[in-house]
Design an enzyme around this catalytic site. Structure first.
Site, short mmCIF file in Angstrom:
data_model
loop_
_atom_site.label_atom_id
_atom_site.label_comp_id
_atom_site.label_asym_id
_atom_site.label_seq_id
_atom_site.Cartn_x
_atom_site.Cartn_y
_atom_site.Cartn_z
N HIS A 163 5.57 -15.40 3.80
CA HIS A 163 5.78 -15.30 5.25
C HIS A 163 4.70 -16.08 6.00
O HIS A 163 3.64 -16.36 5.45
CB HIS A 163 5.66 -13.83 5.68
N CYS A 250 1.52 -6.27 6.41
CA CYS A 250 2.90 -5.79 6.21
C CYS A 250 3.00 -4.30 5.95
O CYS A 250 4.09 -3.75 5.95
CB CYS A 250 3.63 -6.60 5.16
C1 CIR Z 1 9.17 -8.70 -0.52
O1 CIR Z 1 9.25 -9.64 -1.31
O2 CIR Z 1 9.94 -8.59 0.43
C2 CIR Z 1 8.10 -7.65 -0.72
N1 CIR Z 1 7.90 -7.43 -2.12
C3 CIR Z 1 6.81 -8.10 -0.08
C4 CIR Z 1 6.92 -8.22 1.40
C5 CIR Z 1 5.62 -8.52 2.03
N2 CIR Z 1 5.73 -8.55 3.43
C6 CIR Z 1 4.95 -9.29 4.21
O3 CIR Z 1 4.14 -10.05 3.75
N3 CIR Z 1 5.17 -9.19 5.52
#
Ligand code: CIR
Length: 255
Positions: A163, A250
């Site tokens: 992201h 997150c």
């Molecule tokens: C994903 O791949 O969606 C989750 N395992 C990690 C999301 C992390 N979110 C973020 O950096 N905002």
């Protein structure tokens, strides 16, 4: 000034979530411990927490920032770009019903909150593997209707970040923390940039919460630099979340 945050505990099947980190499987007990320390740090920064229970249907739902964008003038429920995460927003929408101005991202748009970086009253919106142009435009329109300008940052060719905020943090005082590959981005030209060392890129996802800056533990150069700049840091162990591709920002929705 921030006063509240929503967090969601990691579920017992947290290790079944999405990841391309190749750092091994997370240890659940350790993740719970790290999550608890994260919550305690938010409280230490003066935030009142709304703690949502773990949800095994969605092993990635502890990364709650991806499910919504909250601003002072309204909130937006997202439409996560990973199919396995789309259902996460149902619960978050219920929790955000308190916001009189609540909008949503619709098909064909996809948007993860991790791609949205608020810098004073401006929003940078990353176009990524998770956030598509339609989702970014829908968000920009909602923000514009509340008087917020925004701009897009295309990170589809930037290696190593999922992201936008995986490689970018705003500290206030016109200062951005960025990874090297985002440091020449035209959009960031007017800001003071702290470029993180290539070995410490994971720590770029730091979060200013009122008087403090939360930063991942184990990245001494960035922590030292932030100290020199006059910030009071709280270093938090994030190893188990890093294994699942997530960073500090997150794990909460702050407002
Ligand atoms: C994903 O791949 O969606 C989750 N395992 C990690 C999301 C992390 N979110 C973020 O950096 N905002």
């Amino acid at each position: 000034m921030l006063s509240r945050a929503v967090v969601l505990s990691p579920s017992a099947n947290f290790s079944k979530g999405l990841t391309s980190a190749m750092l091994g499987a997370p240890v659940y007990a350790q993740a719970l411990k790290q999550h608890e320390a994260y919550c305690a740090a938010l409280e230490e920064c003066g935030l009142q927490l709304l703690r949502l229970e773990a949800d095994e249907r969605y092993p990635d739902s502890t990364f709650i920032e991806d499910a919504a964008v909250i601003t002072k003038r309204g909130a937006i429920v997202t439409r996560p770009g990973a199919p396995s995460r789309i259902g996460e927003v149902v619960r978050v929408r219920k929790e955000l019903a308190q916001f009189s101005t609540l909008s949503s991202i619709h098909h064909p748009g996809t948007l993860d909150g991790g791609d949205v970086c608020e810098v004073e009253n401006h929003f940078f919106i990353g176009i990524s593997a998770r956030t598509n142009e339609s989702g970014a435009k829908q968000l920009a329109e909602a923000l514009a209707s509340w008087g917020y300008p925004s701009s897009f940052v295309d990170i589809r060719d930037v290696k190593g970040i999922l992201h936008l905020k995986s490689g970018l943090g705003y500290l206030g005082d016109n200062r951005l923390v960025v990874i090297d590959s985002l440091s020449n981005c035209e959009e960031f030209r007017t800001y003071d940039l702290s470029v993180v060392n290539w070995q410490e890129e994971y720590a770029a996802n730091c979060v200013r919460v009122n008087e403090r800056v939360l930063v991942a533990a184990g990245y001494p150069r960035l922590e030292k630099r932030l100290g020199e700049l006059g910030y009071q840091t709280i270093a938090l162990e994030m190893t188990e979340f890093q294994k699942m591709g997530g960073g500090l920002s997150c794990l909460s929705l702050r407002y």
